[in-house]
Design a protein around this motif. Structure first.
Motif, PDB file in Angstrom:
ATOM      1  N   ALA A  22       0.387  -0.893  -0.375  1.00 41.71           N
ATOM      2  CA  ALA A  22       0.195   0.161   0.172  1.00 41.71           C
ATOM      3  C   ALA A  22       0.815   1.237   0.000  1.00 41.71           C
ATOM      4  O   ALA A  22       0.003   2.068  -0.226  1.00 41.71           O
ATOM      5  CB  ALA A  22      -1.014  -0.058   1.428  1.00 41.71           C
ATOM      6  N   VAL A  23       2.278   1.093   0.300  1.00 41.50           N
ATOM      7  CA  VAL A  23       3.209   2.487   0.857  1.00 41.50           C
ATOM      8  C   VAL A  23       4.240   2.584  -0.080  1.00 41.50           C
ATOM      9  O   VAL A  23       3.878   3.463  -1.538  1.00 41.50           O
ATOM     10  CB  VAL A  23       2.996   3.224   2.388  1.00 41.50           C
ATOM     11  CG1 VAL A  23       4.532   4.096   1.992  1.00 41.50           C
ATOM     12  CG2 VAL A  23       2.016   2.977   2.890  1.00 41.50           C
ATOM     13  N   PHE A  24       4.462   1.442  -0.250  1.00 41.40           N
ATOM     14  CA  PHE A  24       6.150   1.382  -0.998  1.00 41.40           C
ATOM     15  C   PHE A  24       6.002   0.954  -2.050  1.00 41.40           C
ATOM     16  O   PHE A  24       6.845   1.622  -2.651  1.00 41.40           O
ATOM     17  CB  PHE A  24       7.152   0.172  -0.348  1.00 41.40           C
ATOM     18  CG  PHE A  24       7.128   0.714   1.240  1.00 41.40           C
ATOM     19  CD1 PHE A  24       6.973  -0.395   2.713  1.00 41.40           C
ATOM     20  CD2 PHE A  24       8.019   2.234   1.422  1.00 41.40           C
ATOM     21  CE1 PHE A  24       6.950  -0.435   3.938  1.00 41.40           C
ATOM     22  CE2 PHE A  24       8.236   2.235   3.223  1.00 41.40           C
ATOM     23  CZ  PHE A  24       7.937   1.245   4.287  1.00 41.40           C
TER      24      PHE A  24
ATOM     25  N   LEU C  96      12.041   2.186  11.317  1.00 37.10           N
ATOM     26  CA  LEU C  96      12.043   3.313  10.487  1.00 37.10           C
ATOM     27  C   LEU C  96      10.881   3.222   9.448  1.00 37.10           C
ATOM     28  O   LEU C  96      10.491   3.526   9.210  1.00 37.10           O
ATOM     29  CB  LEU C  96      13.470   3.628  10.026  1.00 37.10           C
ATOM     30  CG  LEU C  96      14.013   4.735  10.385  1.00 37.10           C
ATOM     31  CD1 LEU C  96      14.400   5.738  11.434  1.00 37.10           C
ATOM     32  CD2 LEU C  96      15.155   4.876   9.053  1.00 37.10           C
ATOM     33  N   LEU C  97      10.957   2.310   9.320  1.00 35.07           N
ATOM     34  CA  LEU C  97       9.818   1.937   7.867  1.00 35.07           C
ATOM     35  C   LEU C  97       8.441   2.149   7.790  1.00 35.07           C
ATOM     36  O   LEU C  97       7.363   2.672   7.218  1.00 35.07           O
ATOM     37  CB  LEU C  97       9.940   0.787   7.411  1.00 35.07           C
ATOM     38  CG  LEU C  97      11.199   0.141   6.342  1.00 35.07           C
ATOM     39  CD1 LEU C  97      11.067  -0.866   6.090  1.00 35.07           C
ATOM     40  CD2 LEU C  97      11.049   1.369   5.061  1.00 35.07           C
ATOM     41  N   LEU C  98       8.281   1.836   9.392  1.00 36.69           N
ATOM     42  CA  LEU C  98       6.648   2.294  10.044  1.00 36.69           C
ATOM     43  C   LEU C  98       6.820   4.373  10.128  1.00 36.69           C
ATOM     44  O   LEU C  98       5.461   4.614  10.084  1.00 36.69           O
ATOM     45  CB  LEU C  98       6.595   1.707  11.378  1.00 36.69           C
ATOM     46  CG  LEU C  98       6.398   0.972  12.102  1.00 36.69           C
ATOM     47  CD1 LEU C  98       6.846   0.648  13.365  1.00 36.69           C
ATOM     48  CD2 LEU C  98       4.865   0.100  11.117  1.00 36.69           C
ATOM     49  N   LEU C  99       7.659   5.143   9.278  1.00 33.14           N
ATOM     50  CA  LEU C  99       7.637   6.610   9.723  1.00 33.14           C
ATOM     51  C   LEU C  99       6.984   6.385   8.064  1.00 33.14           C
ATOM     52  O   LEU C  99       6.180   7.967   8.282  1.00 33.14           O
ATOM     53  CB  LEU C  99       8.741   6.982  10.111  1.00 33.14           C
ATOM     54  CG  LEU C  99       8.988   6.613  11.232  1.00 33.14           C
ATOM     55  CD1 LEU C  99      10.636   7.394  11.379  1.00 33.14           C
ATOM     56  CD2 LEU C  99       8.403   7.806  12.470  1.00 33.14           C
ATOM     57  N   PRO C 100       7.545   6.238   7.249  1.00 29.91           N
ATOM     58  CA  PRO C 100       6.254   6.920   6.101  1.00 29.91           C
ATOM     59  C   PRO C 100       5.049   6.880   5.961  1.00 29.91           C
ATOM     60  O   PRO C 100       4.557   8.221   5.833  1.00 29.91           O
ATOM     61  CB  PRO C 100       6.874   5.769   4.921  1.00 29.91           C
ATOM     62  CG  PRO C 100       8.179   5.355   5.161  1.00 29.91           C
ATOM     63  CD  PRO C 100       8.020   5.178   7.133  1.00 29.91           C
ATOM     64  N   PRO C 101       4.401   6.367   6.553  1.00 32.82           N
ATOM     65  CA  PRO C 101       2.469   6.790   6.075  1.00 32.82           C
ATOM     66  C   PRO C 101       2.418   7.513   7.250  1.00 32.82           C
ATOM     67  O   PRO C 101       1.434   8.463   6.664  1.00 32.82           O
ATOM     68  CB  PRO C 101       2.178   5.475   6.672  1.00 32.82           C
ATOM     69  CG  PRO C 101       3.289   4.093   6.835  1.00 32.82           C
ATOM     70  CD  PRO C 101       4.523   4.710   6.432  1.00 32.82           C
ATOM     71  N   ILE C 108       0.452  13.064  -1.321  1.00 31.01           N
ATOM     72  CA  ILE C 108       1.795  11.874  -2.011  1.00 31.01           C
ATOM     73  C   ILE C 108       1.139  10.587  -1.783  1.00 31.01           C
ATOM     74  O   ILE C 108       1.200   9.620  -2.962  1.00 31.01           O
ATOM     75  CB  ILE C 108       3.024  12.423  -1.291  1.00 31.01           C
ATOM     76  CG1 ILE C 108       3.924  14.106  -1.342  1.00 31.01           C
ATOM     77  CG2 ILE C 108       3.759  11.358  -2.411  1.00 31.01           C
ATOM     78  CD1 ILE C 108       4.978  14.154  -0.958  1.00 31.01           C
ATOM     79  N   ILE C 109       0.574  10.040  -0.968  1.00 26.21           N
ATOM     80  CA  ILE C 109       0.836   8.620  -0.801  1.00 26.21           C
ATOM     81  C   ILE C 109      -0.377   8.448  -1.071  1.00 26.21           C
ATOM     82  O   ILE C 109      -0.754   7.547  -1.807  1.00 26.21           O
ATOM     83  CB  ILE C 109       0.633   8.189   0.901  1.00 26.21           C
ATOM     84  CG1 ILE C 109       1.960   8.621   1.667  1.00 26.21           C
ATOM     85  CG2 ILE C 109       0.489   7.041   1.663  1.00 26.21           C
ATOM     86  CD1 ILE C 109       2.306   7.955   2.933  1.00 26.21           C
ATOM     87  N   GLY C 110      -1.104   9.193  -0.894  1.00 26.57           N
ATOM     88  CA  GLY C 110      -2.911   9.296  -1.772  1.00 26.57           C
ATOM     89  C   GLY C 110      -3.110   8.498  -2.914  1.00 26.57           C
ATOM     90  O   GLY C 110      -3.262   7.824  -4.091  1.00 26.57           O
ATOM     91  N   VAL C 134      -6.206   0.678   6.200  1.00 32.18           N
ATOM     92  CA  VAL C 134      -5.590  -0.065   7.075  1.00 32.18           C
ATOM     93  C   VAL C 134      -4.287   0.583   7.176  1.00 32.18           C
ATOM     94  O   VAL C 134      -2.852   0.291   8.386  1.00 32.18           O
ATOM     95  CB  VAL C 134      -5.384  -1.722   6.325  1.00 32.18           C
ATOM     96  CG1 VAL C 134      -4.702  -2.592   7.511  1.00 32.18           C
ATOM     97  CG2 VAL C 134      -7.050  -2.028   6.560  1.00 32.18           C
ATOM     98  N   ALA C 135      -3.414   0.350   6.175  1.00 30.85           N
ATOM     99  CA  ALA C 135      -1.886   0.616   5.860  1.00 30.85           C
ATOM    100  C   ALA C 135      -1.722   1.957   7.003  1.00 30.85           C
ATOM    101  O   ALA C 135      -0.138   2.107   7.143  1.00 30.85           O
ATOM    102  CB  ALA C 135      -1.512   0.977   3.735  1.00 30.85           C
ATOM    103  N   LEU C 136      -2.173   3.008   6.781  1.00 24.98           N
ATOM    104  CA  LEU C 136      -2.009   4.128   7.196  1.00 24.98           C
ATOM    105  C   LEU C 136      -2.960   4.158   9.042  1.00 24.98           C
ATOM    106  O   LEU C 136      -1.107   5.387   9.703  1.00 24.98           O
ATOM    107  CB  LEU C 136      -3.216   5.632   7.030  1.00 24.98           C
ATOM    108  CG  LEU C 136      -3.279   6.014   5.496  1.00 24.98           C
ATOM    109  CD1 LEU C 136      -4.130   6.773   5.737  1.00 24.98           C
ATOM    110  CD2 LEU C 136      -2.403   6.946   5.374  1.00 24.98           C
ATOM    111  N   ALA C 137      -3.242   2.889   9.071  1.00 28.60           N
ATOM    112  CA  ALA C 137      -3.084   3.152  10.755  1.00 28.60           C
ATOM    113  C   ALA C 137      -2.732   2.538  11.302  1.00 28.60           C
ATOM    114  O   ALA C 137      -2.103   2.045  12.791  1.00 28.60           O
ATOM    115  CB  ALA C 137      -5.043   1.892  11.192  1.00 28.60           C
TER     116      ALA C 137
END
Lengths: 284, 354, 259
Positions: A22-24, C96-101, C108-110, C134-137
Motif C-alpha cells: 500500500a505504501v512502498f 524506521l519504515l513505520l514512519l513514511p505513512p 503524495i501517498i494518496g 489499514v496501511a495508514l492505521a
C-alpha cells in the motif's frame, strides 16, 4: 534458535507486507512514472524523460505556486509557534491535576474531529454575512463588510486552526518534562519569574517547538483541502497543483514528479532538522 | 530427591565467556549456594540448570538423565525469581495453583495442595489477595509456595531475599532453611551475600569470572580457603606474603608457622589468617618456649565497636594493615596507639594459591 | 503570571472551538443560507434521513472503519510483538519504515496509491479504500501496542513457563491480559483514523463509492448544503466520544501520578 527467527518473520510479515503493497510499492511506481512522458496505459511504448522534473524551468508559473506554498507553510508554522508555545507552557506550568487533564483533553479533541468539517466551519465564520461579519455589525453597524473568505489570510487562519493542536502538544511535552528542580534552583539563586521564564522554561521548551514546526510545515506545504475551500481562486498551491494533475489534467507523470520534488524537500527538512536537533540536544 | 549435575557448561554472550567449563554436582535433598560477585556467572549457571537459557556446551543431568535438551516447560523445576514474578492479575490462590493446573491437578486436589503450600510458608488466609496488596516479605513467600507446590525436581532461587530489609532477610533465611528441610527438595540458591551463604547452605560453590573457584561445605571453605579470592569473598582474611624458609614463611615481622604443607624452600608463598583466629596477648614479641604459636608485633590504629564484637584495625611493622575480631567479653584489651603482640595457632595459618 | 497564563490558555481553547461551535449552531438553524440570527430547527437532521448519497457514504465509512480497526489491530499487534520483544538485526530499520505513512504528506501517498492500484488493476473502490486505510492505521497501532508492551515483564512469562506453560499458553494467559487496554486503545485509534481519513479516501473513491468525508467535500464544492452541518455535528459527537473512551483507556494528559 532458527525456530524463533521464523516466528519473528511470521509476525512481521503481514504488517510489512501490507505496507509494502500500500505504501512502498506505490511510491516506487510513482517514482517510475515521474520519468515517463505519458502514463503507461495503452499500447504506446514507454518513453523516458527528465522533462517532468524540469517543469519548474519549463513552466515558470510553477515557481510562483511553489513560493505561495512555502509562504503558506512559513506563515502557518510561525503563527502556530507564536500562539501555541505560550499556550503549551501555560498548560504545563500554570495548571495541575484534574484541570490540567481536562484542558489537555480539550486541546486534543479537535485534533480528532474531522479536519474537513473544521475547515468547512470556518467558511461560515469568515464569509460575508457569516458569524464574524454579523458579530461586528452587531457592535458597529456602519463598519465595512467582513469578507475574509477566499483570501490568503483565510487559508492561513484555517491552517493555523487545524494544526495548532500539534504545536501545543509537542511544546507541552517539552515544557512538562522540565524538572521542577531546575526552577527551584533558579529561585533559590534569586531569579524572579520573568527571568525564569526567559532563561529556563523557554529554552527547554524549544525542542518541542522545533519538532512541532516540522510536524506542521510538512503537511501544510502539501495541503490542498484548505487552500481550495478557504482560498478559492487565490488558493493555488503545490498541493492543489498536484491534485489537479491526478484528478483533472490526468498528467500523472507530471503529478508524480511534482510529488517527489515536494517529497525531496520534506526529506531535506527532516534530515537537516533532526541533525540540528541532535546536535543541539544530542547529549540527552 | 534428585541429584543434579552440571557437566562442563560453557556459555558466552557477545564474545564474553560468562561460564567457562563449569562442572558441579548438587547433592539430593541438600541446599547448595552459588556464591560470587556480580558478573561471576552464578545466575547464568542457575538459569542454565533450570532451562531458561541453553548452554553453548555441556550437559545438565537430573539423576543421571541428560535434560539439556528438555525445554523449560517440561523440565519441572521450581524457580523463585529475584523480582518474585507473581502474576499481577491473579490472586495468591491462582498464582500458587497455576503450576498445579498446568500439571493436570485441578479442583479439590489443587485446592488442598495450594493450602498445604501456603501453610508451609505461613500465609494461610491471604488466598484472595492480589500481589500488589501484599508486603515484600509476603510476596516472597507466595513466590516460594508457588515454586514448591508442584513438587519440582529441583528448587532454584535467584537472590530471592535481596529486596528485603536486614531483619526480615535474616528471619526469612531461617524460615527458608526450615521449609527446604521439610520439603526435602534439592535446592540451588544464588547469592552475593557470603553471610547468607554460610547461614543457609549445606554446600557452597564460589564462582569468579565464570569458573568455580572452590566448593564444599561452608565450614570447610571458610576454614581452609584455597585462593585469595575465596578467602576474601567468603569472610575476611589477613594475608602475609613472603619466602618459604625452614619452619615457615618469612615475613617482615618474623616467621609465620603453619601446619599446612609448605612449598619448596625459597619459593614465595602467601598465608591467610582469619581475623577471629588472632588475639591480642600483652606485648611479648616471642612465644613461650614450648608452644609453636605465631607472634606478630603490631600497633593498634582503630577499634570499631559493634556491640557483641569489636573489629580492631592494626598496623604491622612493615606498615601493612591487619584486622582482628574479638568478642567483647570484658573491657577492651587495647587502645589506639598501643603496641601489642598478636597470637594465633599454626593450624589457622592457611597456605593459599596466589 | 499564572493567572495570565490560564487566561491565555482559555482564550486559545476558545479559538479552537469557535468554528466548531458555529457549525453546531448552524446545524440547528432553520435558514438554508446560513443567515443570522439563528432560528432553531431540526429540519436538516430530518432531511439527512432521506439523503441517499450521504447515507451510503456514512455506511461505507463505518464499514471501512470497523474493518480497518480489526485488521490493523491484528496485523499491527503481531508486528509490535516481534519488534518489542526480540532483538534482531534490522530491527531499527523496520521501526524506521513505520514512519513514511505518518510522515509523508497524505497527498503524495494518496496519489501514489491511485497510480499503483490503477496500474496493477486493483482499481478504486471499497477494497482499495480498505487497503489504504489499514496501511495508514498500522504505524499507530504498532506505536500504541508497542508502548503497552514496554511495561510488560519478561520474567512473568519465564515464571509461567517454569511452572509448565508452553510459550503459547504463557502468552495468552500471562502476557495478553495486561495488554488488553492497549489493544483496545489501538483498535479505537485505528477506527478514528479511518473514519476521519479524507485525503487518501479522496483519491481512492469512485463516484458511486465514497466515504463520508469525501462526500462532505464534494458537497462543499458543489455548494452549501446545511445538511452538511447536521451530519458533521453527528460526526463530531461520535468522534469525540471515541476520543474520550480512548483517553480513559490510556490515561492521557496531566502529570503522571506515581503508582
Amino acid at each position: 534458535m532458527a525456530r524463533r527467527d521464523w516466528t519473528t518473520a511470521a509476525l512481521l510479515a503481514p504488517a510489512y507486507g501490507w505496507l509494502a503493497l500500500a505504501v512502498f510499492l506505490p511510491l516506487g511506481a510513482m517514482l517510475f512514472f515521474s520519468f515517463l512522458k505519458a502514463a503507461p496505459f495503452g499500447t504506446r511504448p514507454l518513453q523516458f524523460t527528465f522533462d517532468n522534473y524540469l517543469a519548474f524551468v519549463r513552466r515558470p508559473y510553477l515557481i510562483d505556486v511553489a513560493w505561495t506554498s512555502i509562504q503558506i507553510g512559513l506563515w502557518t508554522t510561525g503563527l502556530c509557534a507564536l500562539v501555541g508555545l505560550p499556550a503549551a507552557i501555560a498548560l504545563a506550568r500554570a495548571t495541575r491535576g484534574r484541570s490540567q487533564q481536562v484542558l489537555f483533553l480539550l486541546i486534543v479533541l479537535p485534533f480528532w474531529t474531522n479536519g474537513l468539517v473544521r475547515v468547512f466551519s470556518w467558511t461560515m465564520v469568515l464569509r460575508e454575512g457569516g458569524v464574524l461579519d454579523y458579530a461586528l455589525h452587531l457592535v458597529a453597524p456602519s463598519a465595512p463588510a467582513v469578507a475574509l473568505l477566499y483570501s490568503f489570510p483565510a487559508i492561513i487562519i484555517g491552517l493555523v486552526h487545524a494544526y495548532l493542536p500539534y504545536m501545543i502538544l509537542t511544546c507541552y511535552l517539552s515544557a512538562a518534562a522540565i524538572d521542577d528542580a531546575y526552577i527551584e534552583a533558579a529561585r533559590s539563586l534569586g531569579a524572579r519569574t520573568p527571568m525564569i521564564f526567559a532563561k529556563i522554561v523557554l529554552p527547554l521548551s524549544l525542542p518541542g517547538l522545533i519538532s512541532g514546526a516540522i510536524l506542521i510545515f510538512v503537511p501544510v506545504i502539501g495541503s490542498f483541502m484548505e487552500p481550495r475551500i478557504l482560498g478559492g481562486r487565490v488558493g493555488v498551491t503545490m498541493g492543489t497543483m498536484i491534485e489537479d494533475q491526478f484528478v483533472q489534467a490526468f498528467n500523472w507523470p507530471l503529478g508524480a514528479a511534482l510529488s517527489f520534488t515536494m517529497l525531496a524537500v520534506v526529506l531535506i527538512i527532516f534530515g537537516v532538522s533532526s541533525r540540528a536537533l541532535s546536535a543541539r540536544f544530542g547529549a540527552q | 530427591m534428585i541429584r543434579v549435575e552440571a557437566a562442563s557448561i560453557a556459555k558466552s554472550y557477545s564474545g564474553v565467556r560468562v561460564l567457562d567449563q563449569v562442572s558441579a554436582s548438587f547433592q539430593p535433598g541438600r541446599l547448595t549456594s552459588l556464591l560470587g560477585p556480580s558478573g561471576s556467572g552464578k545466575t547464568t549457571l542457575l538459569r542454565v540448570i533450570g532451562g531458561f537459557v541453553a548452554p553453548d556446551d555441556g550437559e545438565i543431568r537430573f539423576d543421571g538423565e541428560n535434560v539439556t535438551a528438555v525445554p523449560l516447560w517440561r523440565r519441572n523445576v521450581g524457580m523463585v525469581f529475584q523480582s518474585y514474578a507473581l502474576f499481577p492479575h491473579m490472586t495468591v490462590q491462582e498464582n500458587v495453583a497455576f503450576g498445579l493446573h498446568r500439571h493436570g491437578v485441578r479442583g479439590e486436589a489443587a485446592r488442598k495442595e495450594t493450602a498445604r503450600a501456603l501453610e508451609m510458608v505461613r500465609l494461610t488466609g491471604l488466598e484472595r489477595r492480589k500481589p500488589k496488596e501484599l508486603s515484600g516479605g509476603q510476596q516472597q513467600r507466595v513466590a516460594l509456595a508457588r515454586a514448591i507446590v508442584t513438587n519440582p525436581r529441583v528448587l532454584l532461587l535467584d537472590e530471592p531475599l535481596s529486596a528485603l530489609d536486614r531483619r526480615l532477610r535474616q528471619e526469612m533465611q531461617i524460615e527458608l532453611r526450615h521449609i527446604q528441610r521439610e520439603s526435602g527438595l534439592t535446592t540451588i540458591f544464588v547469592t552475593h551475600d557470603q553471610e547468607e551463604a554460610l547461614t543457609l547452605s549445606d554446600a557452597v560453590a564460589i564462582l569468579d569470572h565464570g569458573k568455580i573457584v572452590q566448593e564444599g561445605r561452608p565450614e570447610a571453605i571458610y576454614e581452609r580457603p584455597r585462593t585469595r579470592f575465596a578467602a576474601s569473598f567468603l569472610g575476611d582474611a589477613n594475608f602475609f606474603s613472603g619466602r618459604v624458609t625452614d619452619g615457615g614463611v618469612e615475613i617482615a615481622g618474623g616467621v609465620v608457622r603453619t601446619n599446612d604443607r609448605l612449598p619448596a624452600i625459597g619459593a614465595s608463598a602467601t598465608v591467610a589468617v582469619r581475623p577471629e583466629k588472632m588475639k591480642i596477648c600483652g606485648a611479648q614479641p616471642t612465644a613461650p618456649e614450648n608452644s609453636d604459636e605465631n607472634r606478630l608485633l603490631a600497633v593498634v590504629r582503630e577499634i570499631i565497636y559493634a556491640g557483641a564484637v569489636s573489629t580492631i584495625l592494626l598496623e604491622s611493622a612493615d606498615g601493612s594493615p591487619i584486622k582482628i575480631l574479638t568478642q567483647n567479653r570484658e573491657t577492651s584489651p587495647a587502645s589506639p596507639g598501643d603496641s601489642v603482640a598478636l597470637a594465633w595457632s599454626p593450624t589457622h595459618s592457611v597456605i593459599i594459591e596466589n | 503570571m499564572i493567572a495570565l497564563g490560564r487566561t491565555y490558555l482559555l482564550a486559545t481553547i476558545a479559538f479552537l472551538y469557535l468554528p466548531i461551535a458555529v457549525m453546531v449552531a448552524m446545524a440547528f438553524n432553520d435558514s438554508a443560507l446560513y443567515t443570522l440570527p439563528i432560528e432553531p430547527s431540526l429540519r436538516w437532521f430530518a432531511s439527512l434521513a432521506v439523503n441517499a448519497p450521504l447515507q451510503s457514504a456514512t455506511r461505507n465509512s463505518l464499514l471501512i472503519a470497523s474493518a480497518t480497526s480489526v485488521i490493523a489491530t491484528a496485523v499491527g499487534a503481531m508486528a509490535a510483538l516481534a519488534l518489542e520483544r526480540k532483538r534482531f538485526r534490522g530491527r531499527s530499520l523496520l521501526r524506521l519504515l513505520l514512519l513514511p505513512p505518518i510522515a509523508i504528506p497524505w497527498l503524495i501517498i494518496g496519489t501514489a496509491m491511485l497510480v499503483f492500484f490503477f496500474w496493477t488493476g486493483i482499481g478504486r473502490g471499497i477494497h482499495a479504500l480498505l487497503i489504504g486505510h489499514v496501511a495508514l492505521a498500522i504505524p499507530y497501532v504498532v506505536l500504541i501496542i508497542g508502548a503497552g508492551l514496554q511495561t510488560l515483564r519478561a520474567d512473568l512469562e519465564e515464571a509461567a513457563m517454569s511452572l509448565g506453560s508452553t510459550p503459547i499458553h504463557a502468552f495468552f494467559s500471562i502476557t495478553l491480559p495486561p495488554l488488553l487496554p492497549s489493544v483496545l486503545a489501538a483498535a479505537l485509534f485505528a477506527f478514528a483514523v479511518s473514519l476521519d481519513q479524507f485525503v487518501i479516501s479522496y483519491f481512492l473513491s469512485t463516484p458511486g463509492v465514497s466515504t463520508l468525508p469525501v462526500e462532505i467535500y464534494s458537497s462543499i464544492r458543489k455548494g452549501f448544503t446545511p445538511e452538511i452541518n447536521a451530519i458533521s455535528t453527528i460526526f463530531l459527537g461520535v468522534s469525540s466520544a471515541l476520543v474520550l473512551v480512548f483517553a480513559q483507556l490510556s490515561h492521557l494528559g496531566g502529570k503522571r501520578d506515581s503508582r
